[in-house]
Enzyme design. Structure first.
Site, short mmCIF file in Angstrom:
data_model
loop_
_atom_site.label_atom_id
_atom_site.label_comp_id
_atom_site.label_asym_id
_atom_site.label_seq_id
_atom_site.Cartn_x
_atom_site.Cartn_y
_atom_site.Cartn_z
N ASN A 9 -20.65 36.45 16.38
CA ASN A 9 -20.21 35.06 16.48
C ASN A 9 -21.21 34.36 17.40
OD1 ASN A 9 -19.01 32.60 16.93
ND2 ASN A 9 -17.17 33.41 17.93
N LYS A 11 -21.42 31.36 18.15
CA LYS A 11 -20.84 30.20 18.85
C LYS A 11 -21.81 29.01 18.74
CE LYS A 11 -18.08 33.34 21.53
NZ LYS A 11 -17.36 33.64 22.75
N HIS A 96 -10.17 31.25 16.70
CA HIS A 96 -10.83 31.73 17.91
C HIS A 96 -10.20 31.06 19.13
CE1 HIS A 96 -13.83 32.64 20.91
NE2 HIS A 96 -14.25 33.60 20.11
N GLU A 98 -11.43 29.86 21.70
CA GLU A 98 -12.11 28.64 22.15
C GLU A 98 -11.67 27.44 21.32
OE1 GLU A 98 -16.06 30.31 21.90
OE2 GLU A 98 -15.56 31.63 23.57
N GLU A 168 -8.97 39.59 20.28
CA GLU A 168 -9.90 39.21 21.35
C GLU A 168 -9.10 38.78 22.58
OE1 GLU A 168 -13.96 37.98 19.62
OE2 GLU A 168 -12.73 36.21 19.67
N GLY A 174 -16.74 36.66 27.17
CA GLY A 174 -17.83 36.08 27.95
C GLY A 174 -17.70 36.32 29.45
N SER A 214 -16.69 40.76 25.37
CA SER A 214 -17.70 41.48 26.18
C SER A 214 -18.03 42.87 25.62
CB SER A 214 -17.25 41.58 27.64
OG SER A 214 -17.18 40.29 28.21
P1 13P Z 1 -18.48 37.82 24.03
O1 13P Z 1 -18.91 39.03 23.26
O2 13P Z 1 -19.63 36.95 24.45
O3 13P Z 1 -17.55 38.16 25.14
O4 13P Z 1 -17.64 36.90 23.00
C1 13P Z 1 -16.66 37.50 22.23
C2 13P Z 1 -16.18 36.50 21.26
O5 13P Z 1 -15.58 35.50 21.62
C3 13P Z 1 -16.49 36.73 19.84
O6 13P Z 1 -15.80 35.85 19.02
#
Ligand code: 13P
Length: 252
Positions: A9, A11, A96, A98, A168, A174, A214
């Site tokens: 992803n 982002k 997601h 976010e 997740e 992150g 992560s």
């Molecule tokens: P990270 O791997 O940067 O923690 O992000 C995970 C994520 O949100 C994947 O959709």
């Protein structure tokens, strides 16, 4: 039996040119390797239409990170599921954390997006997971149950079977904090049991459940060896070819 998947992803990272270079670099790095898992890159909308010209999307499938909750029309700035599908994308990441937290996506909105994605032949990668306070209060199971019931457990079994689920934990995204393999396995098994209760054992056994948060080259193997963890949804580590390839190697 279900498929293992490693999905990136990206982002909101990479210009069009940088993204195409990253995708080409990934394809080149994977060229002489054998791997049994599915590989997906979830890119910004901007990249989607250009990717099939530069990579073989049968080997590296492409996902959008979102789609609209409306079919078409006067929704300035939105991108429909039909548009995503018309680029050659096979998947769409929905729900997601976010999008839920920064853009206020509700269970109802995600229900609509999932229906439209499926109607247009896209396979949703549906994300669920609890925030830190919910984990600390030991409420993670009820949170993921409500997220599934609120948006996707309305689907008939045949449609639900097209989904990939991504667990997740928001506190791990992150942050460098990863769920321990035991924590992840425990909740993945719980998620699979919810699917079994709703749709039966066969559907549950065939559902791919990814871990995200992560995940990196160092911790990937410890997560993926668990029976209910079928791969990863990778954020930061999907932005560098060698890191992403190392995670693909970890699942084989
Ligand atoms: P990270 O791997 O940067 O923690 O992000 C995970 C994520 O949100 C994947 O959709």
């Amino acid at each position: 039996m279900r498929k293992n998947i490693i999905a990136g992803n990206w982002k909101m990272n990479k210009t069009l040119q940088e993204g195409l270079e990253l995708a080409k670099g990934l394809e080149a790095a994977l060229k002489d390797r054998s791997y049994a898992c599915g590989i997906i890159i979830g890119t910004p909308f901007i990249h989607l239409a250009s990717l099939p010209a530069v990579i073989d999307t049968k080997k590296i499938a492409v996902a959008a990170q979102n789609c609209a909750d409306k079919e078409s029309g006067a929704y300035t700035g939105e991108v429909s599921a039909a548009m995503v599908k018309s680029t050659g994308a096979e998947y769409v990441i929905l729900g997601h954390s976010e999008r839920r937290s920064y853009y206020g996506e509700t269970f109802e909105v995600l229900k609509e997006k999932t229906l439209l994605a499926l109607k247009n032949g896209l396979k949703p990668i549906f994300c669920i997971g609890e925030v830190k306070a919910e984990r600390e209060a030991n409420k993670q199971n009820e949170v993921v149950k409500a997220q599934l019931e609120g948006s996707v457990f309305n689907l008939p079994a045949e449609e639900f079977s097209k989904l990939v689920i991504a667990y997740e934990p928001v506190w791990a995204i992150g942050t460098g904090l990863t769920a321990t393999p035991e924590q992840a396995q425990e909740i993945h098994a719980y998620i699979r049991s919810l699917i079994a209760d709703k749709y039966g054992k066969e559907v549950a056994d065939n559902t791919t459940i990814l871990y995200g948060g992560s995940c990196n080259a160092q911790n990937a193997k410890g997560l993926f060896v668990n029976p209910d963890i079928d791969g990863g949804l990778i954020g930061g580590a999907s932005l560098k070819v060698e890191d992403f390839v190392a995670i693909i190697d970890a699942i084989g």
